[in-house]
Design a protein around this motif. Structure first.
Motif, mmCIF file in Angstrom:
data_model
loop_
_atom_site.group_PDB
_atom_site.id
_atom_site.type_symbol
_atom_site.label_atom_id
_atom_site.label_comp_id
_atom_site.label_asym_id
_atom_site.label_seq_id
_atom_site.Cartn_x
_atom_site.Cartn_y
_atom_site.Cartn_z
ATOM 1 N N THR A 89 15.668 14.794 -9.451
ATOM 2 C CA THR A 89 14.744 13.832 -8.844
ATOM 3 C C THR A 89 13.645 13.448 -9.835
ATOM 4 O O THR A 89 13.336 12.269 -10.020
ATOM 5 C CB THR A 89 14.114 14.435 -7.574
ATOM 6 N N ARG A 92 15.120 11.310 -12.671
ATOM 7 C CA ARG A 92 15.310 9.911 -12.262
ATOM 8 C C ARG A 92 13.998 9.152 -12.324
ATOM 9 O O ARG A 92 13.930 8.021 -12.754
ATOM 10 C CB ARG A 92 15.823 9.855 -10.813
ATOM 11 N N ASN A 93 12.949 9.820 -11.873
ATOM 12 C CA ASN A 93 11.658 9.148 -11.814
ATOM 13 C C ASN A 93 11.124 8.799 -13.197
ATOM 14 O O ASN A 93 10.595 7.718 -13.418
ATOM 15 C CB ASN A 93 10.656 10.036 -11.085
ATOM 16 N N PHE A 98 16.611 1.594 -12.821
ATOM 17 C CA PHE A 98 17.820 0.955 -12.279
ATOM 18 C C PHE A 98 17.574 -0.515 -11.975
ATOM 19 O O PHE A 98 16.513 -0.904 -11.506
ATOM 20 C CB PHE A 98 18.235 1.627 -10.967
ATOM 21 N N LEU A 106 11.773 -3.249 -1.936
ATOM 22 C CA LEU A 106 11.350 -2.835 -0.597
ATOM 23 C C LEU A 106 10.719 -4.032 0.107
ATOM 24 O O LEU A 106 9.727 -4.587 -0.376
ATOM 25 C CB LEU A 106 10.329 -1.698 -0.688
ATOM 26 N N GLU A 113 3.402 -4.262 -5.677
ATOM 27 C CA GLU A 113 3.568 -2.931 -5.076
ATOM 28 C C GLU A 113 4.957 -2.365 -5.340
ATOM 29 O O GLU A 113 5.118 -1.167 -5.573
ATOM 30 C CB GLU A 113 3.313 -3.010 -3.560
ATOM 31 N N MET A 117 5.552 1.194 -7.450
ATOM 32 C CA MET A 117 6.014 2.281 -6.577
ATOM 33 C C MET A 117 6.452 3.536 -7.338
ATOM 34 O O MET A 117 6.053 4.657 -7.002
ATOM 35 C CB MET A 117 7.166 1.776 -5.704
ATOM 36 N N GLY A 118 7.276 3.359 -8.362
ATOM 37 C CA GLY A 118 7.791 4.513 -9.108
ATOM 38 C C GLY A 118 6.667 5.340 -9.693
ATOM 39 O O GLY A 118 6.731 6.570 -9.723
ATOM 40 N N LEU A 120 3.617 5.469 -8.477
ATOM 41 C CA LEU A 120 2.914 6.127 -7.369
ATOM 42 C C LEU A 120 3.603 7.438 -7.013
ATOM 43 O O LEU A 120 2.966 8.428 -6.689
ATOM 44 C CB LEU A 120 2.893 5.222 -6.137
ATOM 45 N N ILE A 121 4.922 7.412 -7.071
ATOM 46 C CA ILE A 121 5.651 8.641 -6.755
ATOM 47 C C ILE A 121 5.373 9.703 -7.807
ATOM 48 O O ILE A 121 5.106 10.855 -7.491
ATOM 49 C CB ILE A 121 7.170 8.371 -6.688
ATOM 50 N N ARG A 124 1.477 11.544 -9.077
ATOM 51 C CA ARG A 124 0.844 12.635 -8.360
ATOM 52 C C ARG A 124 1.385 13.992 -8.802
ATOM 53 O O ARG A 124 0.775 15.015 -8.611
ATOM 54 C CB ARG A 124 1.039 12.481 -6.864
ATOM 55 N N LYS A 125 2.617 13.946 -9.396
ATOM 56 C CA LYS A 125 3.175 15.195 -9.888
ATOM 57 C C LYS A 125 2.748 15.332 -11.337
ATOM 58 O O LYS A 125 3.389 14.808 -12.242
ATOM 59 C CB LYS A 125 4.705 15.178 -9.821
ATOM 60 N N TYR A 140 -1.812 -0.507 -11.669
ATOM 61 C CA TYR A 140 -1.646 -1.887 -11.219
ATOM 62 C C TYR A 140 -1.754 -2.859 -12.382
ATOM 63 O O TYR A 140 -1.052 -3.874 -12.421
ATOM 64 C CB TYR A 140 -2.643 -2.203 -10.098
ATOM 65 N N ARG A 175 10.153 -3.437 -12.459
ATOM 66 C CA ARG A 175 10.044 -2.142 -11.796
ATOM 67 C C ARG A 175 10.745 -1.056 -12.614
ATOM 68 O O ARG A 175 10.236 0.058 -12.757
ATOM 69 C CB ARG A 175 10.667 -2.215 -10.401
ATOM 70 N N PHE B 3 1.189 8.597 -1.780
ATOM 71 C CA PHE B 3 2.333 7.694 -1.827
ATOM 72 C C PHE B 3 3.025 7.620 -0.468
ATOM 73 O O PHE B 3 3.358 6.546 0.026
ATOM 74 C CB PHE B 3 3.288 8.157 -2.935
ATOM 75 N N PHE B 6 1.029 5.617 1.879
ATOM 76 C CA PHE B 6 1.122 4.210 1.496
ATOM 77 C C PHE B 6 2.353 3.586 2.147
ATOM 78 O O PHE B 6 2.274 2.550 2.808
ATOM 79 C CB PHE B 6 1.198 4.136 -0.029
ATOM 80 N N ASP B 322 16.073 1.267 2.040
ATOM 81 C CA ASP B 322 14.786 1.604 1.413
ATOM 82 C C ASP B 322 14.782 3.046 0.946
ATOM 83 O O ASP B 322 14.283 3.372 -0.134
ATOM 84 C CB ASP B 322 13.631 1.404 2.398
ATOM 85 N N THR B 328 16.233 6.354 -5.807
ATOM 86 C CA THR B 328 16.520 5.968 -7.196
ATOM 87 C C THR B 328 15.231 5.908 -8.012
ATOM 88 O O THR B 328 15.247 6.121 -9.214
ATOM 89 C CB THR B 328 17.217 4.595 -7.307
ATOM 90 N N LEU B 329 14.127 5.627 -7.333
ATOM 91 C CA LEU B 329 12.849 5.583 -8.049
ATOM 92 C C LEU B 329 12.292 6.982 -8.276
ATOM 93 O O LEU B 329 11.236 7.147 -8.881
ATOM 94 C CB LEU B 329 11.826 4.765 -7.264
ATOM 95 N N GLY B 330 12.977 7.982 -7.758
ATOM 96 C CA GLY B 330 12.558 9.352 -8.015
ATOM 97 C C GLY B 330 11.765 9.995 -6.890
ATOM 98 O O GLY B 330 11.056 10.968 -7.109
#
Ligand SMILES: Nc1ncnc2c1ncn2[C@@H]1O[C@H](COP(=O)(O)OP(=O)(O)OP(=O)(O)O)[C@@H](O)[C@H]1O
Ligand SMILES: [Mg+2]
Lengths: 242, 486
Positions: A89, A92-93, A98, A106, A113, A117-118, A120-121, A124-125, A140, A175, B3, B6, B322, B328-330
């Motif tokens: 996971t 991939r991030n 892709f 989305l 946004e 998104m990627g 934002l995920i 935080r890690k 942004y 993206r 996230f 959001f 979604d 796929t975005l992790g």
């Protein structure tokens, strides 16, 4: 976007004897029967082949969306097939971008946004982006720059439903670039749009490769694109034929 | 969390294609708030009733009554009272002659009622039960002027004054100055029934006792203790000592001590009855009522939680692609799970808070006497809303899922349980005699904040549990399948 110094023939991805079968009850469908493939850094590679040859399957395996039946995939000599679910996971991030045939944006989020998104995920890690954490504004800003570079600076706050097919694919490319991945995997990115729009998307992909030294693997039926890539391979009967 | 919030908040607020998802969200919110509001309200009323009754009991009654095991008379009662007063925690003690008597009025040929007669010393009694506070009229039982006047008007001998329970007096249409006849039955009459001679004594009504407790107001009359001793031929004896304590909750323990100090010899065998003993069945019934309420309301919230789960299952289905994209975005399975749990929890939280506000609001209205609901209308309303909710749920959501039969069964059980509850609730309240005992001109309301917090927590936990299964399903989807989902 800093320029990497291009090192000739340095291998980024090495796929060794990759096999993938789908099982339906007792029957086994062998899709990949020993794929060997090497992708160099900063290369743009086209994969062609008949419909049902297993191109998408191969791309999914390289993109860690699925696990192979046997064989190994190395990223810079690191065997990712041994990764745990959690490691995949994260991988991939941070390392894969892709672009799919159907844009896969989305629908509830605007272009900006979707691009951000990627990040934002992952942001935080702490500890598995390249050390540094982006602030919200920087994220942004970066997304805005990327959308600008695919020619959509006027479309930042548009929602996917307000964009044309080609524009959606350009958002998808932006993206994919957001997290500075090791590789962008594009599965028939122009499969769903007309020829003229396709040219634009192709150009962007080629430019991204050229200017950012971004490694790209692209599955396509379109010979106009494959003519312009560094290299083209064919997937025939579950194997790569050069 | 940022996230996930959001994404979740955007999903919650978006009003896209399947707008019925948001209709069901609203229904879930309404369902949860309904459950929470009714439980807060019903418990506040039950608490109010209990509290009000306790207050009235404590104001009207002695905390401990000391009597002989055979209800016989004590001699040396002054000494015993002195001994009792010396016990730690005792505030006051009073001598009482407690008997039952048949009554009839002047001009009536037959016995009209059998009531309790309490022979008291009004001044001492005031220190124990605050007697005269509840009396309208005179408390001077020996007021010779009144007695003489009544005797003169009615041309009959009058033994003394009597204070009647207000409702009893109303039922008998007795007014101040009227004559009431008591049939005095002596102990020895029991032993020689053949020799029974009714001894009839005339009393003049001097006042009315109104405590707002039906037991007293409709079945009790007070005369002077000396008069009682005289007519029952028990001069110098009494049969009950009433005791007031500093802390009524200590009645059971102090009671044991009272037995010891008031026992002067081996044949005395005094026993005590505390106010808690007297009303134990009532308090137990109220407690049961409360438990039943909480269980039923928990079931109502459960129904609403089913709605939340259904909403989420729909949302998960709608957002499958979604989910694939996010993977796929992790995004991890945990991220996905949280996104959907947040949505359900927000619905649950909103419902819970709205319900709390609604419940407290209605409590406020009731306690300020702005509205006076008939219980029947209130129950009919709740039943209608629940049935409506169940219908909508079944119609919109459960048409094609595998769970349908199980859920249908559950709904039926819940529905029947609820209807039973609605039938039983008012009956049991009536059986308790609350409406009788408790002459309310407004509903007693007492809000227990601890309980409000507990019910909030319970409601939220149920909603949270409802999110787990759908969220888990979403997180369990394989990325490729999610991507290819049509
Ligand atoms: N999850 C799956 N389960 C079973 N069979 C699958 C699955 N995914 C793909 N296949 C089969 O594997 C084969 C290869 O599919 P794949 O999508 O990789 O082909 P492709 O080369 O991308 O074709 P196209 O050019 O049409 O996209 C097909 O026969 C397909 O039916
Ligand atoms: Mg394909």
């Amino acid at each position: 976007m800093e320029n990497l110094i291009k090192v000739e023939n340095e291998s980024l991805i090495r796929v060794v004897n990759l096999e993938k079968s789908f099982f339906d009850g007792d029957s086994e469908l062998k899709v990949l029967r020993g794929v060997d493939l090497e992708v160099d850094k900063s290369e743009i590679l086209a994969i062609m082949g008949a419909s049902g040859a297993g191109k998408s399957t191969l791309l999914h395996l390289i993109g860690t969306l699925d696990r192979p039946t046997s064989g190994t995939i190395y990223y810079e000599d690191e065997d990712i097939t041994t990764y745990s679910e959690r490691e995949l996971t994260q991988f991939r991030n941070t390392s894969v971008g892709f672009v799919f045939q159907f844009h896969q944006l989305l629908p509830e989020f605007n272009a900006l946004e979707n691009v951000v998104m990627g990040k934002l995920i992952s942001n935080r890690k702490s500890g598995y982006t390249d050390g540094r954490q982006l602030t919200r504004n920087e994220m942004y800003d970066r997304a805005e720059t990327l959308l600008g570079s695919v020619g959509l600076s006027e479309r930042l706050t548009h929602f996917p439903s307000q964009l044309s097919g080609g524009e959606r694919q350009r958002v998808a490319i932006a993206r994919a670039l957001m997290n500075e991945p090791k590789v962008i995997l594009a599965d028939e990115p122009t499969g769903n749009i007309d020829d003229i729009t396709s040219e634009v998307v192709f150009d962007i992909l080629l430019r991204v490769n050229e200017e950012l030294n971004q490694t790209i693997i692209i599955v396509t039926h379109d010979s106009r694109l494959s003519d312009q890539t560094n290299r083209t391979v064919n997937l025939v009967e579950g194997k790569i034929s050069y | 969390m940022k996230f996930e919030w959001f994404v979740a908040s955007r999903y919650l607020l978006s009003q896209r294609k399947q707008s019925f998802i948001s209709i069901i969200s609203v229904i879930s919110i309404v369902g949860v708030s309904l459950g929470v509001a009714t439980v807060i309200l019903v418990i506040a009323v039950l608490d109010g009733v209990e509290h009000g009754l306790r207050d009235r009991f404590l104001a009207n009654e002695a905390h401990v009554a000391v009597s002989k095991i055979d209800r016989g008379f004590f001699n040396n009662y002054e000494d015993r009272i002195e001994a009792i007063k010396k016990v730690d925690g005792v505030v006051a003690a009073s001598p009482v002659v407690y008997t039952q008597s048949a009554i009839f009025q002047k001009g009536s040929q037959s016995i009209q009622d059998v009531i309790y007669i309490k022979g008291i010393d009004p001044e001492v009694e005031d220190t124990v039960t605050g007697f005269s506070k509840f009396v309208e009229g005179s408390v001077d039982f020996q007021d010779q002027k009144i007695i003489d006047r009544a005797s003169f008007i009615n041309d009959e001998s009058v033994t003394g004054g009597i204070v009647l329970g207000a409702r009893l007096a109303k039922n008998l249409t007795l007014h101040q100055g009227d004559i009431l006849r008591l049939v005095v039955k002596l102990e020895e009459d029991n032993h020689s029934p053949g020799a029974f001679l009714p001894r009839i004594r005339n009393f003049v009504v001097i006042g009315f006792y109104e405590s707002e407790l039906a037991v007293y107001d409709s079945r009790m009359a007070f005369i002077h203790v000396d008069t009682a001793q005289k007519i029952y031929q028990q001069e110098g004896n009494i049969n009950v000592i009433l005791v007031r304590l500093e802390d009524p909750e200590l009645a059971p323990t102090i009671g044991d001590e009272l037995i010891e100090v008031s026992s002067f010899n081996t044949i005395d065998m005094p026993i005590t009855t505390t106010w808690l003993d007297t009303h134990a069945p009532l308090f137990a019934a109220l407690e049961l009522e409360k438990i039943a309420t909480v269980i039923i309301e928990a079931l109502i919230i459960l129904v609403a939680a089913f709605n939340i789960a259904s909403t989420l299952i729909m949302t998960v289905m709608e957002k499958t692609r979604d989910v694939g994209t996010l993977r796929t975005l992790g995004a991890s399975r945990g991220n996905i799970m949280l996104i959907f749990m947040i949505q359900g929890c927000v619905i649950g939280m909103l419902g819970t808070l709205l319900g709390t506000a609604l419940g407290l609001g209605v409590c406020k209205l009731l306690s300020t006497n702005v509205i006076r609901p008939s219980p029947l209308i209130a129950y009919a309303l709740v039943v209608l809303l629940i049935i409506f909710q169940i219908c909508v749920t079944l119609k919109f959501i459960l048409s094609k899922t595998k769970l349908r039969n199980i859920v249908m069964l559950l709904f039926w059980i819940l529905g029947i349980a609820f209807i039973l509850y609605c039938l039983v609730q008012p009956i049991s309240l009536k059986e308790l005699g609350l409406s009788e005992i408790y002459q309310m001109n407004q509903l007693p309301i007492k809000i227990n904040w601890f309980f409000v917090g507990f019910i909030n927590l319970l409601s939220f936990s149920i909603c949270w549990l409802a999110t787990i299964y759908p969220a888990f399903q979403a997180s369990n989807m394989r990325p490729i399948e999610a991507l290819q989902y049509e």
